[in-house]
Design a protein around this motif. Structure first.
Motif, mmCIF file in Angstrom:
data_model
loop_
_atom_site.group_PDB
_atom_site.id
_atom_site.type_symbol
_atom_site.label_atom_id
_atom_site.label_comp_id
_atom_site.label_asym_id
_atom_site.label_seq_id
_atom_site.Cartn_x
_atom_site.Cartn_y
_atom_site.Cartn_z
ATOM 1 N N LYS A 561 0.747 -1.173 -0.078
ATOM 2 C CA LYS A 561 -0.060 -0.120 -0.083
ATOM 3 C C LYS A 561 0.880 1.337 -0.006
ATOM 4 O O LYS A 561 0.493 2.294 -0.667
ATOM 5 C CB LYS A 561 -0.946 0.008 1.220
ATOM 6 C CG LYS A 561 -1.947 -1.371 1.115
ATOM 7 C CD LYS A 561 -3.020 -0.851 2.121
ATOM 8 C CE LYS A 561 -2.667 -1.498 3.508
ATOM 9 N NZ LYS A 561 -3.676 -1.569 4.490
ATOM 10 N N ASN A 562 2.030 0.981 0.610
ATOM 11 C CA ASN A 562 2.849 2.294 0.780
ATOM 12 C C ASN A 562 3.675 2.825 -0.749
ATOM 13 O O ASN A 562 3.598 4.006 -0.845
ATOM 14 C CB ASN A 562 3.981 2.063 1.771
ATOM 15 C CG ASN A 562 4.861 3.407 2.116
ATOM 16 O OD1 ASN A 562 4.212 4.380 2.216
ATOM 17 N ND2 ASN A 562 5.908 3.262 2.087
ATOM 18 N N GLU A 563 3.892 1.811 -1.563
ATOM 19 C CA GLU A 563 4.178 2.177 -2.865
ATOM 20 C C GLU A 563 3.215 2.733 -3.784
ATOM 21 O O GLU A 563 3.577 3.744 -4.430
ATOM 22 C CB GLU A 563 4.412 0.801 -3.679
ATOM 23 C CG GLU A 563 5.907 0.019 -3.031
ATOM 24 C CD GLU A 563 6.024 -1.123 -3.673
ATOM 25 O OE1 GLU A 563 5.420 -1.535 -4.845
ATOM 26 O OE2 GLU A 563 7.147 -1.779 -3.583
ATOM 27 N N LEU A 564 2.035 2.569 -3.318
ATOM 28 C CA LEU A 564 0.776 3.221 -4.101
ATOM 29 C C LEU A 564 0.850 4.812 -3.509
ATOM 30 O O LEU A 564 0.968 5.509 -4.146
ATOM 31 C CB LEU A 564 -0.600 2.575 -3.960
ATOM 32 C CG LEU A 564 -1.799 2.994 -4.633
ATOM 33 C CD1 LEU A 564 -2.884 2.277 -4.637
ATOM 34 C CD2 LEU A 564 -2.319 4.417 -4.020
ATOM 35 N N VAL A 565 0.839 4.658 -2.321
ATOM 36 C CA VAL A 565 0.513 6.220 -1.704
ATOM 37 C C VAL A 565 1.869 7.032 -1.841
ATOM 38 O O VAL A 565 1.586 8.303 -2.225
ATOM 39 C CB VAL A 565 0.514 5.928 0.056
ATOM 40 C CG1 VAL A 565 0.630 7.238 0.573
ATOM 41 C CG2 VAL A 565 -0.953 5.344 0.332
ATOM 42 N N GLN A 566 2.896 6.648 -1.782
ATOM 43 C CA GLN A 566 4.210 7.423 -2.194
ATOM 44 C C GLN A 566 4.099 7.634 -3.680
ATOM 45 O O GLN A 566 4.961 8.730 -4.116
ATOM 46 C CB GLN A 566 5.511 6.530 -1.991
ATOM 47 C CG GLN A 566 5.656 6.152 -0.437
ATOM 48 C CD GLN A 566 5.432 7.291 0.477
ATOM 49 O OE1 GLN A 566 5.773 8.575 0.093
ATOM 50 N NE2 GLN A 566 4.960 7.013 1.598
ATOM 51 N N SER A 567 3.450 6.963 -4.715
ATOM 52 C CA SER A 567 3.417 7.533 -6.116
ATOM 53 C C SER A 567 2.522 8.748 -6.118
ATOM 54 O O SER A 567 2.388 9.315 -7.358
ATOM 55 C CB SER A 567 2.778 6.377 -7.074
ATOM 56 O OG SER A 567 1.612 5.895 -6.498
ATOM 57 N N ILE A 568 1.485 8.942 -5.220
ATOM 58 C CA ILE A 568 0.821 10.248 -5.326
ATOM 59 C C ILE A 568 1.870 11.310 -5.459
ATOM 60 O O ILE A 568 2.425 11.741 -4.392
ATOM 61 C CB ILE A 568 -0.270 10.382 -4.323
ATOM 62 C CG1 ILE A 568 -1.208 9.283 -4.007
ATOM 63 C CG2 ILE A 568 -0.859 11.670 -4.389
ATOM 64 C CD1 ILE A 568 -1.969 8.976 -5.288
ATOM 65 N N PRO A 569 1.448 12.358 -6.413
ATOM 66 C CA PRO A 569 2.241 13.674 -6.606
ATOM 67 C C PRO A 569 2.112 14.353 -5.423
ATOM 68 O O PRO A 569 0.960 14.504 -4.961
ATOM 69 C CB PRO A 569 1.903 14.216 -7.887
ATOM 70 C CG PRO A 569 0.541 13.520 -8.044
ATOM 71 C CD PRO A 569 0.536 12.479 -7.518
ATOM 72 N N LYS A 570 3.119 15.193 -5.124
ATOM 73 C CA LYS A 570 2.880 16.259 -3.910
ATOM 74 C C LYS A 570 1.993 17.200 -4.082
ATOM 75 O O LYS A 570 1.867 17.794 -5.332
ATOM 76 C CB LYS A 570 4.351 16.975 -3.656
ATOM 77 C CG LYS A 570 5.312 16.171 -2.811
ATOM 78 C CD LYS A 570 6.571 16.757 -2.578
ATOM 79 C CE LYS A 570 7.583 16.023 -1.832
ATOM 80 N NZ LYS A 570 8.788 16.883 -1.249
ATOM 81 N N CYS A 571 0.962 17.685 -3.257
ATOM 82 C CA CYS A 571 0.139 18.675 -3.578
ATOM 83 C C CYS A 571 0.830 20.044 -3.544
ATOM 84 O O CYS A 571 0.245 20.834 -4.151
ATOM 85 C CB CYS A 571 -0.946 18.584 -2.162
ATOM 86 S SG CYS A 571 -0.246 18.659 -0.504
ATOM 87 N N PHE A 572 1.995 20.102 -2.761
ATOM 88 C CA PHE A 572 2.574 21.402 -3.027
ATOM 89 C C PHE A 572 4.281 21.245 -2.475
ATOM 90 O O PHE A 572 4.347 20.221 -1.829
ATOM 91 C CB PHE A 572 1.937 22.598 -1.995
ATOM 92 C CG PHE A 572 1.893 22.471 -0.555
ATOM 93 C CD1 PHE A 572 3.206 23.145 0.032
ATOM 94 C CD2 PHE A 572 0.895 22.094 -0.284
ATOM 95 C CE1 PHE A 572 3.178 22.738 1.208
ATOM 96 C CE2 PHE A 572 1.113 21.706 1.376
ATOM 97 C CZ PHE A 572 2.072 22.310 2.122
ATOM 98 N N THR A 573 4.857 22.080 -3.009
ATOM 99 C CA THR A 573 6.270 22.220 -2.746
ATOM 100 C C THR A 573 6.544 23.443 -1.551
ATOM 101 O O THR A 573 5.917 24.345 -2.025
ATOM 102 C CB THR A 573 7.278 22.267 -3.750
ATOM 103 O OG1 THR A 573 6.841 23.261 -4.578
ATOM 104 C CG2 THR A 573 7.141 21.140 -4.814
ATOM 105 N N ASP A 574 7.419 23.183 -0.861
ATOM 106 C CA ASP A 574 7.780 24.145 0.285
ATOM 107 C C ASP A 574 8.375 25.455 -0.413
ATOM 108 O O ASP A 574 9.310 25.086 -1.370
ATOM 109 C CB ASP A 574 8.398 23.619 1.618
ATOM 110 C CG ASP A 574 7.880 22.262 1.956
ATOM 111 O OD1 ASP A 574 6.466 22.476 1.859
ATOM 112 O OD2 ASP A 574 8.253 21.216 2.675
#
Length: 574
Positions: A561-574
Motif C-alpha cells: 500500500k505504501n508504494e501506491l501512496v508514495q506514488s501520489i504527486p506532492k500537493c505542493f512544494t515548500d
C-alpha cells in the motif's frame, strides 16, 4: 549508496535532477536515465529540491533491485513447485458434499459450470495475439513492438488481478515479491492460468461424480459450520446487525436502521426462514428483478398487499415502477447487512456484491465531485497552507490545515480523519501510517470492512506532522478542538463548512457537483486511475468493498500500500 550529484540546467534555463540507471537495472525500468524537472530557474531553490528528488530516484532504483532479485528467485523449478503445491492444496480441499460451496464452480438456475470464464477470456486473448504475431511475421509485415507490449501489459495485468490472491501465499513462502513487469512472473501467470482452468474442470468432474453417487442413493457426509448447525437465518443476521449498530454507533444507528428496514423487510418476506449460508448470488438477482417490477410509492391499500400482488396491481393499473437508483440503493442496503455477516464469519462471501454493478443511474447533480490539477494547485498554494492562515471566528486547532492534506494523500472520508485518536497514529512503525477504525466509543465507520491501515505519504512527515502529534497530550484525539455538532453529530461538520466557504469565497474554487472535503477522495481515485493502480490495492486503502469475489480473499501489506501512496504527486512544494 549513491554519490551525491548536482542539479543540471537545460537549454531553457530550468534546473533538472538526472541520474544514470545502472546497466543491470535498465531492463527492469526500461530507462537508461532518471530525469525530472525541478521547475525552477533559481539555483538556490534547485539545490534545496535536488536532494529530495535524488532520494526518490534512489528509492526507485532500490525497488528495481528488489524486482531483479525476485525475478532471479522465480526459476522454472520454483514456478513448477508453486503450481504443484497450489493444485495439490486446492484439489484436496474440495468438499465431499454435493451441496458444498466450491469457489471454483458456478451455480445458477440449477446449472453447474466451471468458474473460469474470466481467466479463459484472457488466455484466448493471448492466443489470438500469438497467432496474429505469427501471421504478420509470415506475411512479412511484423507488428510494431510497442503495440505488442501494450497488449501484453494489458493481458498480464488482467491475469494478475484475477489470480494474485491465489498466488500470494505461495510466492511469500519463497520470499518472492510479485512484480507485474517481471518476465519470470509473467511466465508464472500464464502457466498458472492454464493450471487454474484445468483445476476448475477437475472440480466439475468431482461435482458430477458426487451427484451421480447421490442419485444412486448414497448420502454424502457434510460437515456444516457451527452457524449452519444453529440454523442462523437472515432474520437472525438482521437482528444482530441492528443490535450491533446500535451498540457501536448510537449516533448513526437510528437513521441507518430506518433506511435499511424497508428493503430488508422485502428481502425477508421473499426469503423467509432461509439460512444466511443458503443465500446465493442468484437469489439476490431474482430479488432485484422483483424490486424492478414493484410500483413506486404505492398507496396504503396496495402497499398492504403481498409483493407479488403489488406487481399484479402495477401491471393492471400501469403504475410507474421502482427507479434504477432506488433498486441500486435498496440492494446496497442489503449488501451492508451481508458484509457484516462476512465480518462476523457467518458467511465466507457476500452474495450481493456485483449484482447491481450494471445499473446505470442518473445523478441528481451532474458534474465532477473532485478537483482538477489546476484547482489542487490553487488550493494548496493558498495562504491556508503557507501563511498560517485560519478561521477568524472559530478555533479548530490545526484541523483546518492538516485535514485537507491527509485527505489528499489517503483518499479517506472526512469523518474518518476528523475522529482519529492519537493511538491511531503509528509514526514509529517501519512504514509510518494511520489506522482508520471504529475502536473508540466516539468513532464510527461506514461499515466494518472500512477498518484499515493507510500509509502516510513522505510529504506529510516532511511538513512536520510528527511535530504536531508530539506537541499534543500523550493520549486523546488528533484534533481535540473539534466537537461533534450538526444534525449528523460529526466532528468534521464545522470545519467542513468553513473550508467550503474558504474555497468558494476566497479562492473561487467552485464547480457543479463539487463536494469540497469529499472532493479529495474523488481526486485520489482519479490519480490512482491515471497511475494505472490496481483496483484491489486502491480499494483496500479507500475502505471500499472489493468488486469481485477474488477480492474478498487475502490482504495487502503496508509495504504494498505504501508504494501506491508514495506514488501520489506532492500537493505542493515548500
Amino acid at each position: 549508496m549513491l554519490k551525491m550529484s548536482s542539479p543540471v540546467k537545460n537549454s531553457h534555463g530550468m534546473w533538472l535532477t538526472r541520474l544514470t540507471v545502472p546497466a543491470e537495472l535498465r531492463s527492469v525500468l526500461n530507462k537508461r536515465e532518471l530525469k525530472r524537472s525541478l521547475r525552477t530557474k533559481s539555483e538556490r531553490e534547485a539545490r534545496l529540491q535536488h536532494p529530495i528528488v535524488l532520494a526518490e530516484f534512489q528509492a526507485e532504483l532500490e525497488r528495481a533491485r528488489r524486482t531483479l532479485e525476485s525475478e532471479s528467485l522465480l526459476t522454472d523449478a520454483v514456478i513448477k513447485s508453486i503450481i504443484f503445491e497450489w493444485r495439490k492444496s486446492v484439489a484436496t480441499s474440495f468438499a465431499g458434499s454435493a451441496n458444498a460451496v466450491n469457489p471454483y464452480l458456478n451455480r445458477y438456475a440449477g446449472l453447474i459450470e466451471e468458474n473460469n470464464a474470466p481467466v479463459l477470456m484472457v488466455l484466448d486473448d493471448f492466443s489470438s495475439l500469438d497467432m496474429h504475431i505469427k501471421k504478420s511475421q509470415k506475411d512479412g509485415v511484423a507488428l510494431k513492438p510497442e503495440i505488442i507490449k501494450k497488449k501484453h501489459d494489458k493481458y498480464f495485468k488482467q491475469l494478475n488481478v484475477l489470480l494474485s490472491n491465489e498466488l500470494t501465499p505461495y510466492l511469500a513462502s519463497f520470499q518472492i515479491t510479485p512484480i507485474i513487469e517481471g518476465n519470470n512472473y509473467r511466465k508464472l501467470l500464464r502457466e498458472f492460468a492454464v493450471a487454474y482452468v484445468e483445476l476448475t474442470q477437475s472440480a466439475l468432474k468431482r461435482e458430477i461424480s458426487n451427484l451421480d453417487l447421490v442419485k444412486q442413493g448414497v448420502e454424502l457426509i457434510d460437515t456444516p459450520s457451527e452457524v449452519d448447525v444453529q440454523g442462523f437465518t437472515v432474520e437472525d443476521l438482521w437482528e444482530e446487525y441492528k443490535a450491533t449498530l446500535t451498540s457501536r454507533e448510537p449516533d448513526r444507528a437510528e437513521a441507518r436502521i430506518r433506511t435499511y428496514s424497508a428493503p430488508m423487510n422485502k428481502f425477508l418476506t421473499t426469503y423467509s426462514g432461509r439460512t444466511v449460508t443458503s443465500i446465493k448470488k442468484r437469489d439476490v438477482a431474482k430479488f432485484r428483478l422483483l424490486l424492478e417490477k414493484l410500483p413506486v410509492k404505492p398507496n396504503a391499500k396496495i402497499k398492504a398487499l403481498p409483493l407479488a400482488k403489488q406487481i399484479e396491481k402495477a401491471d393492471e393499473e400501469k403504475l410507474p415502477r421502482t427507479s434504477a437508483t432506488s433498486v441500486r440503493n435498496q440492494i446496497n442496503a442489503i449488501s451492508a447487512v451481508f458484509t457484516y455477516g462476512v465480518s462476523q464469519d457467518y458467511i465466507d462471501i457476500n452474495p450481493v456484491i456485483g449484482t447491481v454493478s450494471d445499473i446505470k443511474t442518473s445523478k441528481s447533480i451532474k458534474g465532477d465531485k473532485g478537483f482538477n490539477k489546476g484547482q489542487i494547485t490553487t488550493i494548496f498554494s493558498s495562504k491556508l497552507f503557507h501563511d498560517n492562515y485560519g478561521p477568524v471566528k472559530a478555533d479548530y486547532g490545526r484541523a483546518h490545515y492538516w485535514i485537507p492534506i491527509l485527505l489528499y494523500y489517503t483518499g479517506a472520508r472526512v469523518e474518518e480523519i476528523a475522529q482519529l485518536h492519537l493511538s491511531d497514529i503509528k509514526l514509529t512503525h517501519e512504514v509510518p501510517h494511520l489506522v482508520i477504525t471504529n475502536e473508540q466509543d466516539d468513532q464510527s465507520l461506514k461499515n466494518d470492512g472500512s477498518v484499515r491501515a493507510v500509509p502516510l505519504h513522505n510529504h506529510v512527515i516532511e511538513l512536520g506532522f510528527a511535530d504536531y502529534v508530539g506537541d499534543l497530550p500523550s493520549s486523546g484525539r488528533l484534533f481535540p478542538k473539534l466537537t461533534k455538532t450538526g444534525t449528523d453529530k460529526k466532528y468534521n461538520t464545522r470545519v467542513r463548512v468553513w473550508f467550503s466557504k474558504y474555497l468558494r469565497d476566497d479562492l473561487g474554487v467552485n464547480h457543479k457537483g463539487m463536494k469540497p472535503m469529499h472532493g479529495f477522495r474523488h481526486t485520489f481515485i482519479t490519480m490512482c486511475r491515471e497511475l494505472n493502480v490496481r483496483n484491489d490495492v486502491q480499494n483496500t486503502i479507500l475502505g471500499h468493498s472489493q468488486s469481485d469475489v477474488s477480492g474478498q480473499y487475502g490482504s495487502f501489506s503496508l509495504k504494498v500500500k505504501n508504494e501506491l501512496v508514495q506514488s501520489i504527486p506532492k500537493c505542493f512544494t515548500d
